[in-house]
Design an enzyme around this catalytic site. Structure first.
Site, PDB file in Angstrom:
ATOM      1  N   LYS A  85     -20.445  -0.681  17.924  1.00 53.78           N
ATOM      2  CA  LYS A  85     -19.477   0.053  18.742  1.00 53.78           C
ATOM      3  C   LYS A  85     -18.716   0.757  16.609  1.00 53.78           C
ATOM      4  O   LYS A  85     -19.027  -0.153  15.747  1.00 53.78           O
ATOM      5  CB  LYS A  85     -18.362  -1.075  18.937  1.00 53.78           C
ATOM      6  N   TYR A 136       2.487   7.874  -8.187  1.00 52.51           N
ATOM      7  CA  TYR A 136       3.559   7.532  -7.217  1.00 52.51           C
ATOM      8  C   TYR A 136       4.598   6.461  -7.498  1.00 52.51           C
ATOM      9  O   TYR A 136       4.465   5.092  -7.666  1.00 52.51           O
ATOM     10  CB  TYR A 136       3.109   7.165  -6.058  1.00 52.51           C
TER      11      TYR A 136
END
Ligand SMILES: *Cc1c(COP(=O)(O)O)cnc(C)c1O
Length: 379
Positions: free
Chosen positions: A43, A272
């Site tokens: 999955k 940043y």
């Protein structure tokens, strides 16, 4: 454009070591009985490893049972010619169950109510199914106590029951309380299964053990085991221990190129928010990978390590969407185009260590690795 393979290694990519996958399968086989098969959990794009290539490799080494989370994942496997049984572990809406039939997928019966509603549908064929039993996880599954209702599902005209299973919630722990809870879950499951057998039904394939349970409770008698994370060569977290310790090897590594190298001066900042300010002159390299690739932004400001030219460097400043910066002051010869390993076999950059720093587990870290990363087989 002739060498297309090289295109995949321009910026950032995942390398998949299929020999290690095979090694891990063999480690699982060592502890399970001859009558037990592996149901490979693929999955979430095989926990980020690439569902199709992983499943093809598994097919080639004799794995014939797979499990996915969703109908669409199951269809993808079929469209890529994966052989064998494919179980959908999660819910599929009634309107789409025809596709489960069309693509020969096995649907999990999430509870008695779901089965009853399926039985009222107008289906062209019987829906193949495994019944999920709730033994204490309280996620999905019909309660182990409702034997009569579970038995009724075996009679339903629309449903061909091929198996019955449960899922454990503390089988990863070897603490006394957790072992007791798990033993109770096991007992309740097998009692439920036996009651149905005693009513005269062929219950189908029985399964219970996910990765940790395989190595903590190897003596449970089941037809399948359901390994996920351990098949990919990892524990969910770095503190984990199992009673039997398999010699597993990580299948995945994460790599990216250096895009630029520069000198900065004491007092200069990086990235940043100016969260990193150099205390002295430093050499900074930018790396072409970021949180849009699934490398968690929460690793910023935590002295997270990467490997370059066999030496460790630390991430500085905030991780950006597509790039991040590292301090390479003490590493000689770092240049544009060099390859950085962000997740690999080495302890400091193992998925266990990186997910610990990112405050999550390896399962989440891996399955969030981005779709824009090419998956490259290295053997
Ligand atoms: C995801 C899943 C597994 C695999 O779990 P791991 O801990 O990764 O081995 C097994 N069974 C079910 C029902 C699952 O949802």
């Amino acid at each position: 454009m002739e060498d297309k393979e090289s295109l995949k290694r321009d910026r950032a990519w995942i390398e998949i070591n299929l020999n290690n996958l095979e090694n891990n399968i063999n480690e699982i086989k060592k502890v399970i009985s001859d009558t037990c098969d592996i149901m490979a959990i693929v999955k979430a794009n095989a926990y980020g490893h690439g569902m199709i290539n992983i499943s093809k490799k598994l097919n080639s080494i004799g794995i014939r049972n797979f499990a996915v989370a969703t109908l669409e994942e199951g269809i993808t496997l079929r469209e890529n010619n994966i052989d064998g049984n494919i179980l959908i572990l999660g819910y599929t809406d009634f309107s789409d169950l025809e596709y489960a039939i069309k693509y020969d997928l096995i649907q999990t019966i999430v509870d008695y109510e779901y089965a009853s509603k399926i039985n009222k549908l107008n289906l062209n064929n019987k829906l193949k199914a495994h019944i999920k039993i709730n033994t204490g996880m309280n996620r999905i599954g019909e309660s182990y106590k409702n034997v009569d209702n579970i038995a009724k599902i075996y009679e339903m005209k629309n449903i061909e029951v091929l198996g019955i299973y449960s899922h454990l919630c503390v089988a990863d722990s070897i603490e006394n309380d957790d072992v007791e809870f798990t033993n109770n879950q096991d007992n309740n499951f097998f009692e439920c299964v036996n009651s149905i057998k005693n009513l005269g039904y062929y219950v189908g394939k029985i399964h219970l053990q996910a990765s940790y349970c395989i190595f903590n409770y190897p003596n449970l008698k089941c037809d399948y085991v359901r390994p996920g994370i351990i098949m990919y060569g990892l524990y969910s977290d770095k503190f984990s221990k199992t009673k039997i310790q398999p010699n597993i090897k990580p299948v995945l590594s994460l790599k990216a190129r250096i895009s630029s190298v520069k000198q900065i001066n004491a007092g200069d900042s990086v990235g940043y928010g100016r969260t990193y300010i150099a205390d002295e002159n430093r050499k900074i390299a930018s790396v072409s990978i970021g949180y849009a690739d699934g490398y968690p932004r929460s690793l910023s400001g935590k002295h997270t390590k990467v490997l370059i030219n066999n030496e460790y460097a630390e991430i500085v400043g905030r991780i950006c969407m597509d790039q991040l910066m590292i301090d390479v002051t003490n590493i000689s010869n770092v240049k544009q185009g060099d390859i950085v390993t962000l997740i690999g076999e080495e302890k400091e950059i193992s998925a266990e260590e990186i997910s610990y720093k990112a405050d999550t587990i390896t399962n989440e870290l891996l399955c969030r690795l981005g779709n824009r990363l090419p998956r490259i087989e290295i053997n």
